[in-house]
Design an enzyme around this catalytic site. Structure first.
Site: not given
Length: 652
Positions: A33, A101
């Site tokens: 992420h 993301c």
């Protein structure tokens, strides 16, 4: 100038680093992420676009901070950009693999600096999906986000890994971490994915990302659209279907498909750069350079232009225009050995071999434990799966617990028992590989648990000339077990994709084609056919979808050298076979599959075939004499037609 940082987190909190090799067969260090830190704040995408103080998000402290350079833009300009992007990066569009993301941070970094995030982060979904485990989990991940998987519905894999419960727990933890950002209006339905976004379509919002997209695809199609354009909405489903059919997802060759909304982010700057005056407009690129353009929502012309683009980048194999009816009529289904022996008799024989064998004191299992696993766990499974009376529907499948216990026992027995005593155990695995669950499990099992790896070393040491009866039985049963292993495409790809395992299989196969025993030669020819059929399926699919076949498609697997070895072995085996017409049939069919659509045909194989006098070898099988013992040569009409076709059209 303001510095731009990339914060990198591991959504699995270290679990993937520890378990990836067990689950996927390769090392993956994290499920990444990322967020952008600029102007004293951390910005990331989860439940929409979220902003927090650096290091204060629910992800905690970053594992790594990467310097992405500096930006000359001011904070107000960046805030305006984020406001525009918030209409695009909404919670309902989030997808763990496709639009996440990292898609957002790549856009932000491109906007701020003109660069892009590191490839090890962007390429992770493709790397994961290219593993059998990832491919098996793809329907589960899509179901989590309610996005239908293209094509026929895929049934959940019964045991797509060492432990499906473990895989499920990792997925849930990752999904929770990935989208567990600050609440938004869409948070009540975080997984209600829209249909406006599909896996193969890249959503591009700025010139830097567009440049990166063009640089990563030999062939590319850009769809310039607008939210207020009715024809765009009409043609968009067609564009998405083309992306599914002819895109690069799943590690395939094909075209890259990008969607550029000229009203989102810096889409207007891209429209100005490429002189877009109306929507929809499609621009086609070859090696990053514009090759053609299509204005309007003409679905037939769009499909034609995409096919033409792929034809230019991946021209079809020259043999696709040569009619070869005998070869094209060949089934690409594997040859399997499905005869069910008396299972109680096999278990009893194996137990007697174990009882009679001296048992080293340091062995991981006792004799009693090994026999107990076989008779108490494996035997009941095999008898229920392969019952002589009508079995229950659906058929019972092996569980990971059964397979792990059996594999551990197999590893011990393979190290203790001589070859003459092992073939009943191999025969039990031969049956088991007809169960799809066993193939999926073996495709993702670590090498020390894979029964194929346990049996191959002793098969490699088995003599082909005057072997003992036990050694002959062992080799024959291993060959038949390998044939059945190829009933699982995931396992076949694991075997052929692992250079060490593939080399061991070749070491067993090639001598078996020249074995003194005709039954062993038949099993060897069957395995050669099954291997060739897997290769042919991949090549036929490439031609069918218009992606073409290029040498680099198979170079990573070292398949060029492997093809040469296989073709040489097949021709030698055909030349030496004097009596068994069925062996010749299978050998020549395998040869046809390796030759017909090979990307190395013109550069390497055609000269090799000439040197090996392949045409003469095949022609000799059509008449009595030096090449064939039966009067008049090969008798079966379909075999004769196949031999003639391969000789005249592939070996000329």
């Amino acid at each position: 100038m303001t510095s731009v940082k990339l914060y990198v987190y591991d959504l699995s909190n270290g679990m993937v680093r520890q378990l990836s090799r067990q689950l996927t067969g390769r090392q993956i260090d994290g499920i990444w992420h990322t967020s952008v830190v600029v102007f004293g704040k951390e910005v990331f995408y989860g439940q929409g676009i979220n902003t927090t103080a650096p290091g204060r998000s629910h992800h905690g402290s970053p594992m790594q901070v990467i310097d992405m350079g500096e930006t000359a833009l001011d904070e107000d300009t960046f805030n305006e950009y984020i406001q525009e992007m918030s209409q695009h990066y909404t919670a309902d569009k989030y997808h763990l693999l496709e639009f996440n993301c990292n898609s957002f941070t790549d856009d932000c970094v491109g906007f701020l600096t003109g660069g892009s995030i590191p490839s090890f982060i962007k390429d992770l979904p493709t790397d994961f999906l290219s593993t059998p485990f990832g491919a098996a989990l793809r329907p589960t991940i899509d179901a989590m986000y309610r996005r239908p998987t293209p094509g026929p519905a895929a049934a959940p894999a019964p045991s797509a890994g060492a432990d499906p419960q473990l895989a499920a727990s990792i997925l849930q933890a990752v999904a929770s971490q990935a989208q567990g950002g600050m609440p938004t209006q869409a948070a009540a339905h975080p997984n209600a994915a829209t249909n406006s976004l599909t896996a193969p379509v890249h959503v591009v919002t700025n010139p830097a990302s567009f440049k990166s997209f063009l640089g990563s695809h030999k062939a590319a199609v850009a769809f310039f659209t607008s939210e207020t354009c009715p024809p765009c909405k009409m043609i968009e489903p067609v564009f998405e279907r083309l992306a599914e059919e002819k895109g690069t997802h799943g590690g395939r060759n094909g075209a890259g498909f990008a969607k550029v909304d000229i009203d989102v982010g810096l889409g207007s700057a891209l429209a100005l750069e490429w002189k877009i005056t109306a929507t929809p407009t499609f621009i086609f690129f070859l090696d990053g350079k514009k090759s053609d353009q299509l204005l309007g929502a003409d679905r037939n012309e769009l499909r034609t232009q995409v096919d033409l683009l792929l034809f230019q980048v991946y021209p079809p194999h020259p043999h696709t225009s040569v009619p070869m009816p005998a070869i094209q009529a060949l089934s690409m289904n594997p040859i399997l050995f499905s005869q069910v022996p008396p299972i109680d008799t096999v278990l009893s024989k194996l137990a007697s071999f174990i009882d009679a064998q001296p048992w080293p004191p340091s062995t991981a299992l006792t004799k009693a434990q090994a026999i107990s696993t076989l008779s108490g766990t494996v035997g009941p499974y095999l008898k229920s799966r392969f019952a002589t009376t009508p079995p229950p529907a659906p058929l019972p499948s092996a569980t990971p617990a059964i397979l792990v216990s059996w594999a551990q026992t197999t590893a011990v027995l393979a190290s203790v028992l001589p070859v003459d005593s092992l073939f009943p155990l191999v025969d039990m695995w031969r049956l088991a590989f007809l169960d799809p669950a066993v193939g999926i499990w073996a495709a993702t099992a670590i090498a020390s648990q894979n029964p194929i790896s346990a049996f191959l070393p002793k098969a490699l040491a088995t003599p082909t000339t005057a072997p003992s009866k036990g050694a002959r039985n062992y080799l024959l049963t291993v060959l038949r077990m390998l044939c059945n292993a190829f009933s699982s495409l995931a396992l076949a790809q694991r075997i052929l994709g692992d250079a060490q395992v593939r080399g061991a299989v070749m070491g067993v196969l090639v001598p078996s084609l020249l074995h003194d025993d005709a039954t062993v030669r038949t099993a060897g020819a069957s395995l050669a056919f099954d291997i060739a059929a897997v290769v042919q399926k991949r090549r036929v699919e490439a031609v069918r979808t218009g992606r073409g076949i290029m040498e680099e498609d198979e170079a990573e697997e070292g398949r060029d050298e492997w093809d040469v070895e296989m073709i040489s072995a097949l021709l030698e085996a055909v030349d030496r076979e004097r009596e068994n017409e069925e062996v010749v049939h299978r050998l020549v069919a395998a040869l046809a599959f390796f030759l017909r659509l090979s990307p190395q045909y013109q550069t390497q194989l055609a000269p090799l075939l000439q040197v090996l006098q392949s045409k003469d070898i095949l022609r000799r099988k059509l008449s009595a004499g030096d090449g064939w013992t039966a009067a008049g040569g090969i008798a079966k009409k379909e075999v004769k037609k196949l031999v003639e076709e391969v000789a005249e059209k592939l070996c000329a």
